[in-house]
Design a protein around this motif. Structure first.
Motif, PDB file in Angstrom:
ATOM      1  N   TYR A 187       0.834  -1.206   0.000  1.00  0.00           N
ATOM      2  CA  TYR A 187       0.000   0.000   0.000  1.00  0.00           C
ATOM      3  C   TYR A 187       0.867   1.254   0.000  1.00  0.00           C
ATOM      4  O   TYR A 187       0.647   2.181  -0.780  1.00  0.00           O
ATOM      5  N   CYS A 192       0.090   8.867   3.467  1.00  0.00           N
ATOM      6  CA  CYS A 192      -1.061   7.994   3.667  1.00  0.00           C
ATOM      7  C   CYS A 192      -1.627   8.193   5.064  1.00  0.00           C
ATOM      8  O   CYS A 192      -0.949   7.938   6.052  1.00  0.00           O
ATOM      9  N   ILE A 240      -5.244   3.822   5.385  1.00  0.00           N
ATOM     10  CA  ILE A 240      -4.479   2.582   5.486  1.00  0.00           C
ATOM     11  C   ILE A 240      -5.346   1.491   6.104  1.00  0.00           C
ATOM     12  O   ILE A 240      -5.431   0.372   5.603  1.00  0.00           O
ATOM     13  N   SER A 271      -7.896   0.296   3.553  1.00  0.00           N
ATOM     14  CA  SER A 271      -7.401  -0.481   2.427  1.00  0.00           C
ATOM     15  C   SER A 271      -6.755  -1.790   2.865  1.00  0.00           C
ATOM     16  O   SER A 271      -7.003  -2.829   2.276  1.00  0.00           O
ATOM     17  N   VAL A 272      -5.916  -1.709   3.858  1.00  0.00           N
ATOM     18  CA  VAL A 272      -5.141  -2.892   4.224  1.00  0.00           C
ATOM     19  C   VAL A 272      -5.906  -3.798   5.175  1.00  0.00           C
ATOM     20  O   VAL A 272      -5.834  -5.014   5.079  1.00  0.00           O
TER      21      VAL A 272
END
Lengths: 222, 222
Positions: free
Chosen positions: A159, A168, A173, A176-177
């Motif tokens: 990412y 970020c 984060i 998304s992660v």
DNA sequence: TTTGCTCGATGAGAATTTTAATCGTAGAAG
DNA sequence: CTTCTACGATTAAAATTCTCATCGAGCAAA
């Protein structure tokens, strides 16, 4: 879609040619290294299948030369060797994936499809300083060294590297992660950043993952 | 988008009305339960915000009645209680989400958006026999009982329930739930199926998750 | 029916992931 | 410049997830 196979054993290339043509790919064969490179550089191919060892010129060398001209055409290695030392060079030379012999045709087909799918934009190799990350093989190199990361470590690094140079936010984060959409009140990110810095041995001089106080993190080439 | 708020405290509903109107939702208020249900049943609303306790008729009862007519309109509870016992009934009554007072307006807004986003097709509540699974709250009930599942357990159960009646191949499960695209040679699925059957106490008579030898699993109401 | 084989069930242990608590430091306030 | 505060770093421990080995049941062949 045109595929070039560079491989000297008739048993293998005939098997591949037939299978791939049934899947309606156009297939050409080169049995010798220099010829292979020459064909590859014609620019007519959408994907290269390179054997590790071919007479005349090694697969690696073909890959390296080819990469100079064609940055985005995927290259897959066929290799009998699975020792770390060997695959490193393949990845460094710019290969997108590799498959160990003996392999199931189905699996090779899958990998070919994966490589041909994105075509528009999506890259599978990211660089950050001397760090190389390959999303298809799920491998990370720092210089010559293979860095073994866990799933989450890899996902976080990916990412950050996909967003190189962009700060970020923690919330993004986490979304998304970790796929968490409310509640950002967790310290996981910090823990994983810490792990990454340790495993990648990022000292003062190589501070590729920088903290942005109050916001999040950036991946930067200093 | 029209939202109906059923809530008797002016402090709260004015705050909500103003905030939501700034986000360009059309907002109506009902201060009393029966009136609330009557308005809701008019079918003019895209989403209901129900207070747990309102004079005249409880939020739960409104939800239950409303659900009989409108299967897909999302309902969010505003509740001061976070005890397990109470929220169970909300979920059983067919609520899509709930938020505990006091809450940040931002968070409520997020949840409203989540509920309104799919609109076409996407459901957030799935049933399998006496099992209820809610994807937004990430909760699972068996009859009256809350079943506490881990992330992966939940994801697997969700996948099976989304595909109720359809036989799910291992390879598809691995792709969807674990995001692994090659190499299906792992036993994780079995282990998690085992865990689910245990936690959900599925005996002979309630064999909702059936094994399909050589292929995978099905979720079925016997 | 019996035998053999394969696939799934199950349990235990290893590895990963997450949580939680403490420590240290940058930046703000005085 | 000093102190305070809040945020990130770091570590340890808890929880989850995954792997692996063993056991047992289903299915096919004899």
């Amino acid at each position: 879609m045109r595929i070039l196979i560079v491989e000297d054993e008739p048993g293998i290339y005939n098997f591949l040619k037939q299978g791939l043509e049934e899947e309606s790919y156009a297939v050409d064969i080169a049995e010798e290294g220099k010829k292979g490179l020459q064909l590859a550089l014609s620019g007519e191919y959408d994907l290269l299948l390179l054997d590790w060892m071919v007479p005349g010129m090694s697969g690696i060398e073909i890959c390296r030369q080819f990469r100079k001209e064609f940055k985005d055409t995927p290259v897959i290695f066929l290799t009998a060797k699975d020792t770390v030392d060997e695959t490193i060079f393949g990845l460094q030379a710019g290969a997108n994936d590799y498959i160990k012999k003996p392999f199931h045709f189905e699996e090779l087909l899958e990998r070919i499809k994966v490589q041909l799918r994105p075509k528009s934009g999506e890259h599978s190799i990211f660089k950050l300083g001397n760090i190389t990350l390959n999303t298809t093989t799920h491998q990370v190199l720092k210089a010559e060294e293979v860095i073994s990361l866990t799933q989450k470590e890899f996902a976080l690094l990916e990412y950050l590297m996909r967003n190189k140079g962009i700060v970020c936010r923690r919330s993004r984060i986490i979304e998304s992660v970790w796929d968490i959409h409310f509640e950002y009140n967790t310290g996981v990110i910090d823990v994983y950043i810490n792990a990454l810095r340790k495993k990648l041995k990022l000292g003062e001089d190589e501070n590729y993952i920088q903290t942005v106080r109050g916001v999040g993190y950036v991946a930067k080439e200093i």
